[in-house]
Design an enzyme around this catalytic site. Structure first.
Site, PDB file in Angstrom:
ATOM      1  N   ASP A   1      11.195 -17.098   0.259  1.00  0.00           N
ATOM      2  CA  ASP A   1      11.047 -16.607   1.632  1.00  0.00           C
ATOM      3  C   ASP A   1      11.071 -17.737   2.654  1.00  0.00           C
ATOM      4  O   ASP A   1      11.863 -17.731   3.602  1.00  0.00           O
ATOM      5  CB  ASP A   1       9.736 -15.816   1.776  1.00  0.00           C
ATOM      6  CG  ASP A   1       9.733 -14.544   0.949  1.00  0.00           C
ATOM      7  OD1 ASP A   1      10.805 -13.938   0.793  1.00  0.00           O
ATOM      8  OD2 ASP A   1       8.661 -14.156   0.457  1.00  0.00           O
TER       9      ASP A   1
ATOM     10  N   ARG B   1      -5.659 -17.058   1.335  1.00  0.00           N
ATOM     11  CA  ARG B   1      -4.982 -16.946   2.628  1.00  0.00           C
ATOM     12  C   ARG B   1      -5.838 -17.402   3.821  1.00  0.00           C
ATOM     13  O   ARG B   1      -5.324 -18.078   4.721  1.00  0.00           O
ATOM     14  CB  ARG B   1      -4.503 -15.506   2.849  1.00  0.00           C
ATOM     15  CG  ARG B   1      -3.469 -15.018   1.837  1.00  0.00           C
ATOM     16  CD  ARG B   1      -2.394 -16.027   1.570  1.00  0.00           C
ATOM     17  NE  ARG B   1      -1.320 -15.511   0.725  1.00  0.00           N
ATOM     18  CZ  ARG B   1      -0.673 -16.238  -0.164  1.00  0.00           C
ATOM     19  NH1 ARG B   1      -0.998 -17.514  -0.336  1.00  0.00           N
ATOM     20  NH2 ARG B   1       0.304 -15.719  -0.881  1.00  0.00           N
TER      21      ARG B   1
ATOM     22  N   ASP C   1      -0.612  -9.721   2.660  1.00  0.00           N
ATOM     23  CA  ASP C   1      -0.750 -11.086   3.151  1.00  0.00           C
ATOM     24  C   ASP C   1      -0.452 -11.223   4.636  1.00  0.00           C
ATOM     25  O   ASP C   1      -1.014 -12.086   5.312  1.00  0.00           O
ATOM     26  CB  ASP C   1       0.155 -12.027   2.349  1.00  0.00           C
ATOM     27  CG  ASP C   1      -0.472 -12.446   1.032  1.00  0.00           C
ATOM     28  OD1 ASP C   1      -1.690 -12.233   0.862  1.00  0.00           O
ATOM     29  OD2 ASP C   1       0.246 -12.986   0.175  1.00  0.00           O
TER      30      ASP C   1
ATOM     31  N   SER D   1       8.140 -12.106  -8.097  1.00  0.00           N
ATOM     32  CA  SER D   1       7.390 -12.606  -6.952  1.00  0.00           C
ATOM     33  C   SER D   1       6.069 -13.139  -7.482  1.00  0.00           C
ATOM     34  O   SER D   1       5.268 -12.390  -8.053  1.00  0.00           O
ATOM     35  CB  SER D   1       7.144 -11.470  -5.943  1.00  0.00           C
ATOM     36  OG  SER D   1       6.337 -11.927  -4.880  1.00  0.00           O
TER      37      SER D   1
END
Length: 412
Positions: A23, A103, A132, A184
């Protein structure tokens, strides 16, 4: 595939949450193509990704970034996010929150760098389907509320990971994955998650035995045939030593990861409920965390009184939901942590566990604050007067008896 979008405001400098994965590898050129050749400052936060960070600076600059920050926040991640969650006993639908609490620590530092750099915007590579995006952006709002957020997955016309690979190949962007191995994944020192490909069908058994699928350990079938013991020491709920050796919490987790991975511990296959409403299937590897949670729970069985232990289970569920939903930097999470810290004042002692083919087996627990009385619990002689139980049962059961008598009188 261009991912073109119109109607954007003026953006001269963007700070990008950069992992070097698929990404974010294509987001750097995409930002420059779609935001008037803006400057892109990449930020990678080291929370234990290991070799994934190798060569990132060269790659980031080659794809158009003006600079790359690499921030080592492993100890902050462990001490300020992981350990408070372990002390809370928080689990989200059985999972140990590996990505969830990584995160906030990452996003906080990214926001701080954006302010330092005088950036116009912060960008991230989270999809519009996932959790996320919420976790990153709530932290951005907490520390840089006035800075614009750019989420390319919510803007471009790229629809799939295959489209992303096409975009990267057209621009000669090097990738570490192929279309066939395109799981992923998210990795940090606490866990590794796997999503996508064959895992998208819950009917498919994970390919634990396939070379390269598991990275932190082995399947239980391939674990040693001989059990291994480990002893953990805690002080006020925090791990302080392993097998008699005093280490930092970060070092203990790394040591437990090696032990747990060796014995096939910490594999978790789940269909969970995402914050955005859909269900998703993932396979998580959390070898060290599984052992640490288990040891902490065992120690609490002898150091917490019944009412505190039972109420703490309710708090743990709410704590887990807050972490999972990206609400770390909120008054409620802080208040729950204050409650948890109070409960941990006596969670001091040692726990011995036996590790064997995916199992964590209790093998002894000790604490100077233990509430367990062998004399009281014994089946042998003790000072406990068993005749006193009759009066207790009569009083405790009085509501049951009264209702039964009244029902009988009413003919019910």
């Amino acid at each position: 595939m261009s991912g073109k979008n119109t109607g954007k405001g003026s953006v001269k400098k963007v700070v990008l949450a950069y992992s070097g994965g698929l990404d974010t590898s294509i987001i750097i050129p995409w930002l420059k193509e779609n935001y008037d050749d803006c400057e892109v400052v990449a930020v990678s936060v080291d929370v234990g990704q290991g070799t994934e960070l190798d060569g990132l600076e060269e790659k980031a600059k080659k794809t158009g970034a003006s600079k790359l920050y690499i921030e080592d926040l492993r100890d902050e991640f462990v001490n300020d996010f992981i350990i408070p969650t372990v002390k809370a006993g928080a689990k989200y639908e059985g999972s140990l929150l590996g990505t969830s609490f990584a995160r906030p620590v990452m996003a906080k530092r990214i926001a701080e760098i954006a302010l330092k750099e005088g950036a116009d915007a912060i960008a991230h590579g989270c999809t519009g389907k996932g959790n996320d995006q919420v976790r990153f952006e709530l932290a951005f709002k907490a520390f840089a509320p006035d800075i614009k957020v750019i989420a390319p997955w919510r803007e471009w016309d790229i629809k799939s990971r295959d489209d992303e690979i096409d975009y990267a190949e057209a621009r000669d962007i090097p990738l570490k994955i192929s279309r066939e191995t395109n799981y992923s994944k998210d990795k940090n020192l606490w866990h590794l998650s796997h999503e996508g490909l064959d895992l998208e069908d819950p009917a498919n058994e994970p390919l634990y035995g396939k070379p390269g699928f598991l990275e932190l350990g082995v399947s239980p079938e391939n674990a040693p045939d001989k059990a291994e013991y480990v002893e953990l020491e805690f002080r006020r709920g925090c791990p302080v030593a392993i097998d008699g050796e005093a280490l930092s919490a970060t070092e203990i987790i790394y040591r437990l990861n090696a032990l747990g991975g060796k014995h096939g511990i910490g594999l978790f296959d789940v269909v969970e409920n995402r914050l955005v409403g859909m269900k998703s299937r993932g396979v998580y590897e959390t070898p060290g965390g599984t052992i640490l949670y288990h040891a902490h729970e065992v120690l609490e069985t002898i150091t917490l009184d019944r009412d505190t232990a039972h109420y703490k289970e309710l708090v743990a569920q709410k704590f887990a939901e807050l972490v999972y939903n990206g609400l770390w930097f909120t008054p409620l999470r802080e208040a729950l942590s204050a409650f948890v810290d109070k409960t941990q004042e006596t969670v001091t002692g040692k726990v011995r566990l036996k590790l064997y083919k995916g199992n964590v087996i209790n093998a002894g627990v000790w604490s100077k604050y233990s509430l367990y009385s062998e004399e009281l619990a014994s089946f042998g002689e003790s000072d406990y007067d068993q005749r006193e139980a009759e009066g207790f049962i009569n009083l405790f059961g009085l509501p049951v008896k009264v209702r039964a008598l009244l029902d009988a009188r009413r003919g019910g």
